[in-house]
Design an enzyme around this catalytic site. Sequence first.
Site, PDB file in Angstrom:
ATOM      1  N   THR A   1      -0.114   0.637  10.030  1.00 15.11           N
ATOM      2  CA  THR A   1      -1.355   1.409   8.791  1.00 15.11           C
ATOM      3  C   THR A   1      -1.267   1.628   7.118  1.00 15.11           C
ATOM      4  OG1 THR A   1      -0.991   2.490  10.343  1.00 15.11           O
ATOM      5  CG2 THR A   1      -1.733   4.187   8.939  1.00 15.11           C
TER       6      THR A   1
ATOM      7  N   THR B   1       4.233   2.297  11.836  1.00 12.81           N
ATOM      8  CA  THR B   1       4.929   2.507  12.135  1.00 12.81           C
ATOM      9  C   THR B   1       5.855   2.540  13.517  1.00 12.81           C
ATOM     10  OG1 THR B   1       4.158   4.415  12.743  1.00 12.81           O
ATOM     11  CG2 THR B   1       4.914   4.256  10.346  1.00 12.81           C
TER      12      THR B   1
END
EC number: 3.5.1.1
Length: 333
Positions: free
Chosen positions: A12, A85
């Site tokens: 991300t 993540t």
Amino acid sequence: MKNILLIATGGTIACSSSDEGLTPSANVNELLSYIPHIKEKCKLSGISIMNIDSTNMNPELMMNIAKAIKEYRDNYDGFVVAHGTDTMGYTAAALVYMLKNFNKPVVITGSQLPMEAEYTDAKKNLSDAIIYACEGRAGVYVAFDGCIINGAHARKVKTRSYDAFESVNYPVVAHIKHSRITHNEAVQGDYNKSDNSGIEPELCSDVMLIKLFPGIDNKIFEFIKGHYKGVVIESFGIGGIPNIDNNIVEEIHKLIEAGVAVVVTTQCNYEGVDLDIYEVGKKLAKENVIIAADMTTEAVVMKLMWALAHFGKNAVTDIKKYIETPVFCDRSY
């Protein structure tokens, strides 16, 4: 001034918006362009070795990260890995075992929002990771939301919030606020490494992870016996395994007889597994079952992969000894 290498892998933190949703696109130089102030802290270089959504991370790619660190180990004082993540906890744990005796900081970080987003957490997380790579202790860590977490204890527990990661069954190693590190003195002996010569970037992916649920069909264990070298079983509570209708205890016995390494952990986040409490657990403990204690699932899966790559199949006793022995503070007892 320290020399730090940023290794970009996607995630991300490197994403941009598209008609089909967020997709990794920013390279390592673009990431660094968002935090120009960090150049006051160190000499910073960067390489991009992949650009993927971390849901696509796998053991082969994790090995590539370790190999990159091994290649550049003599040229830099610390390393930062920009990572998605969702699988960061697995990669962090894998690096703990692959970077054996590594005497420099390796800090993994990412973000909940892309670097280009208005209220992104990416700038702080990446800056904090670089600061810790400059000034922190040797070992593998996750830097997120101002916390420095032991790499074998980092778990993502929230899907959207900035404080997405917790340190499970181990204290937070340090906090970073306004670019200043406050170490937790209770864990100052976290790592005691003497050299950087023992990097062993090999993993065996022939591992299955099973989460028990009421009514699970034990035929899955027959499949495991023919296809996998190791299995991690997330038991109920402190180590509960069905032993009546769906007799999973008997299936575990068959797996161990077939030379499969069987690790029992718990579905609970905290306090770990103990097979010495209930009758069913004591029966299991008499087998050559491997007890995960209070290791996270992420850590025990990656530790098993590392062990299988180095001890091989039918070396269950050696694998059991290795996994049940604390390595780099991956368990607290």
